[in-house]
Design a protein around this motif. Structure first.
Motif, PDB file in Angstrom:
ATOM      1  N   GLU A  75      96.409 133.911   7.091  1.00 52.24           N
ATOM      2  CA  GLU A  75      95.320 134.140   8.039  1.00 52.24           C
ATOM      3  C   GLU A  75      94.137 133.216   7.758  1.00 52.24           C
ATOM      4  OE1 GLU A  75      94.996 135.993  10.882  1.00 52.24           O
ATOM      5  OE2 GLU A  75      97.155 136.242  10.629  1.00 52.24           O
ATOM      6  N   MET A  76      93.827 133.025   6.486  1.00 51.15           N
ATOM      7  CA  MET A  76      92.731 132.126   6.106  1.00 51.15           C
ATOM      8  C   MET A  76      93.029 130.696   6.565  1.00 51.15           C
ATOM      9  SD  MET A  76      90.139 133.564   4.660  1.00 51.15           S
ATOM     10  CE  MET A  76      89.378 132.178   3.846  1.00 51.15           C
ATOM     11  N   MET A  79      92.567 130.500  10.314  1.00 46.42           N
ATOM     12  CA  MET A  79      91.148 130.511  10.673  1.00 46.42           C
ATOM     13  C   MET A  79      90.482 129.178  10.347  1.00 46.42           C
ATOM     14  SD  MET A  79      90.448 133.282  12.179  1.00 46.42           S
ATOM     15  CE  MET A  79      92.101 133.464  12.835  1.00 46.42           C
ATOM     16  N   GLN A  80      90.872 128.557   9.233  1.00 44.57           N
ATOM     17  CA  GLN A  80      90.318 127.254   8.876  1.00 44.57           C
ATOM     18  C   GLN A  80      90.742 126.189   9.881  1.00 44.57           C
ATOM     19  OE1 GLN A  80      91.715 126.929   4.831  1.00 44.57           O
ATOM     20  NE2 GLN A  80      89.872 127.881   3.980  1.00 44.57           N
ATOM     21  N   THR A  82      91.510 126.754  13.031  1.00 47.01           N
ATOM     22  CA  THR A  82      90.753 127.045  14.257  1.00 47.01           C
ATOM     23  C   THR A  82      89.331 126.529  14.132  1.00 47.01           C
ATOM     24  OG1 THR A  82      92.113 129.006  14.683  1.00 47.01           O
ATOM     25  CG2 THR A  82      89.973 128.908  15.778  1.00 47.01           C
ATOM     26  N   GLN A  83      88.728 126.720  12.982  1.00 44.15           N
ATOM     27  CA  GLN A  83      87.365 126.241  12.758  1.00 44.15           C
ATOM     28  C   GLN A  83      87.306 124.719  12.868  1.00 44.15           C
ATOM     29  OE1 GLN A  83      85.781 127.076   8.876  1.00 44.15           O
ATOM     30  NE2 GLN A  83      83.681 126.695   9.515  1.00 44.15           N
ATOM     31  N   THR A  86      87.675 123.707  16.495  1.00 45.93           N
ATOM     32  CA  THR A  86      86.444 124.022  17.231  1.00 45.93           C
ATOM     33  C   THR A  86      85.373 122.985  16.929  1.00 45.93           C
ATOM     34  OG1 THR A  86      86.979 126.375  17.178  1.00 45.93           O
ATOM     35  CG2 THR A  86      84.686 125.794  17.626  1.00 45.93           C
TER      36      THR A  86
END
Length: 116
Positions: A75-76, A79-80, A82-83, A86
């Motif tokens: 998950e981390m 999320m990284q 995705t960051q 973005t």
């Protein structure tokens, strides 16, 4: 209504409120309003944590099962990614927005017979 049920209802409401404060914080354009929602969010998180701990200590809330380190790491990583995506998207859009303005200014000044 038993105390445990009432506390669980309050806990659920606090969870909802935290989500709404988070949204309000991220959407606030005014720094003072953003700060106010950040303070409300932090205060609500504190209350939610205190209530959860009280309920758990008094056997009113079952302890969640432990998360697998592998699942957390996955998950981390997501999320990284995705960051990063973005941040790249925002940088590209900012560069695109800046470039047409600069080109328009250059065109105006080069077409202006009074521009020296």
């Amino acid at each position: 209504m038993p105390d445990g049920d009432m506390m669980y209802t309050i806990l659920a409401d606090l969870k909802r409120t935290v989500g709404e404060y988070t949204t309000a914080t991220t959407e606030a354009a005014c720094p003072a309003v953003r700060s106010m929602f950040t303070n409300l969010l932090n205060h609500s998180l504190q209350i939610q944590g205190d209530l959860y701990n009280y309920m758990q200590q008094n056997n009113m809330y079952d302890k969640p099962s432990p998360a697998l380190k592998q699942a957390i790491d996955k998950e981390m990583q997501l999320m990284q990614q995705t960051q990063q995506q973005t941040q790249q998207f925002v940088s590209q859009k900012q560069a695109q927005n800046f470039q047409p303005q600069a080109n328009a200014q250059a065109a105006q000044t080069s077409n202006n017979p009074y521009y020296f």
